[in-house]
Design a protein around this motif. Structure first.
Motif, PDB file in Angstrom:
ATOM      1  N   THR A  48      38.439  73.586  36.831  1.00 40.13           N
ATOM      2  CA  THR A  48      39.451  74.082  37.409  1.00 40.13           C
ATOM      3  C   THR A  48      40.259  74.935  36.492  1.00 40.13           C
ATOM      4  O   THR A  48      41.128  75.831  37.026  1.00 40.13           O
ATOM      5  CB  THR A  48      40.190  73.134  38.472  1.00 40.13           C
ATOM      6  N   ASP A  49      40.506  74.458  35.507  1.00 42.45           N
ATOM      7  CA  ASP A  49      41.491  75.012  34.496  1.00 42.45           C
ATOM      8  C   ASP A  49      41.013  74.692  32.882  1.00 42.45           C
ATOM      9  O   ASP A  49      40.308  73.735  32.699  1.00 42.45           O
ATOM     10  CB  ASP A  49      42.846  74.313  34.726  1.00 42.45           C
ATOM     11  N   TYR A  50      41.430  75.788  32.152  1.00 39.18           N
ATOM     12  CA  TYR A  50      41.061  75.560  30.806  1.00 39.18           C
ATOM     13  C   TYR A  50      42.270  76.015  29.907  1.00 39.18           C
ATOM     14  O   TYR A  50      42.787  77.047  30.377  1.00 39.18           O
ATOM     15  CB  TYR A  50      39.957  76.470  30.612  1.00 39.18           C
ATOM     16  N   ALA A  72      37.519  68.636  38.469  1.00 39.61           N
ATOM     17  CA  ALA A  72      37.674  68.009  39.685  1.00 39.61           C
ATOM     18  C   ALA A  72      36.364  67.280  39.963  1.00 39.61           C
ATOM     19  O   ALA A  72      35.347  67.940  40.147  1.00 39.61           O
ATOM     20  CB  ALA A  72      37.916  69.066  40.797  1.00 39.61           C
ATOM     21  N   GLU A  73      36.457  66.076  40.375  1.00 40.99           N
ATOM     22  CA  GLU A  73      35.390  64.994  40.732  1.00 40.99           C
ATOM     23  C   GLU A  73      35.831  64.226  42.214  1.00 40.99           C
ATOM     24  O   GLU A  73      36.880  63.558  41.915  1.00 40.99           O
ATOM     25  CB  GLU A  73      34.950  64.238  39.602  1.00 40.99           C
ATOM     26  N   ASN A  74      35.145  64.700  43.175  1.00 37.96           N
ATOM     27  CA  ASN A  74      35.401  63.663  44.129  1.00 37.96           C
ATOM     28  C   ASN A  74      36.607  63.913  44.902  1.00 37.96           C
ATOM     29  O   ASN A  74      37.414  62.744  45.097  1.00 37.96           O
ATOM     30  CB  ASN A  74      34.946  62.389  44.122  1.00 37.96           C
ATOM     31  N   GLY A  75      37.414  65.045  44.674  1.00 37.98           N
ATOM     32  CA  GLY A  75      38.568  65.149  45.065  1.00 37.98           C
ATOM     33  C   GLY A  75      39.814  64.617  44.031  1.00 37.98           C
ATOM     34  O   GLY A  75      40.987  64.804  44.079  1.00 37.98           O
ATOM     35  N   LYS A  76      39.468  64.056  42.798  1.00 40.84           N
ATOM     36  CA  LYS A  76      40.380  63.617  41.948  1.00 40.84           C
ATOM     37  C   LYS A  76      40.203  64.724  40.727  1.00 40.84           C
ATOM     38  O   LYS A  76      39.141  65.092  40.317  1.00 40.84           O
ATOM     39  CB  LYS A  76      39.985  62.243  41.387  1.00 40.84           C
TER      40      LYS A  76
END
Length: 102
Positions: A48-50, A72-76
């Protein structure tokens, strides 16, 4: 006379274009490598960001560029730091490390 003026304008525009290309940051190549590594390690997750975190001078010719990714993985969300050591003299990659903080 118009041909000479047109030719001069063309030559000036080419030199300006080359200067723009020369101004691209030299870490861009390694940023692309870092993106590929993060996407390969987390194919199902969304990057999501870099952010380019900067460069450390290790020796006269060797540097380390750091890239921070937000995944982002499983909402985290968690950070992935990619450190790329490379040689400025020959443009060769020396070492690549990936650190995750969940």
């Amino acid at each position: 006379m118009k041909k000479i003026i047109g030719l001069l304008i063309f030559i000036l525009s080419l030199s300006t274009f080359q200067q723009v290309l020369a101004q691209q940051p030299d870490y861009e190549k390694y940023g692309k490598i870092a993106i590929v590594v993060v996407q390969a390690n987390h194919p199902a997750e969304e990057v999501t960001d870099y952010e380019y975190k900067g460069r450390k001078q290790l020796t006269k010719d060797e540097v380390e560029d750091d890239f921070l990714f937000l995944v982002a993985e499983n909402g985290k969300e968690f950070n992935v730091l990619v450190k790329i050591k490379h040689n400025l003299a020959n443009n060769k990659l020396l070492n690549l490390t990936v650190e995750e903080s969940k």
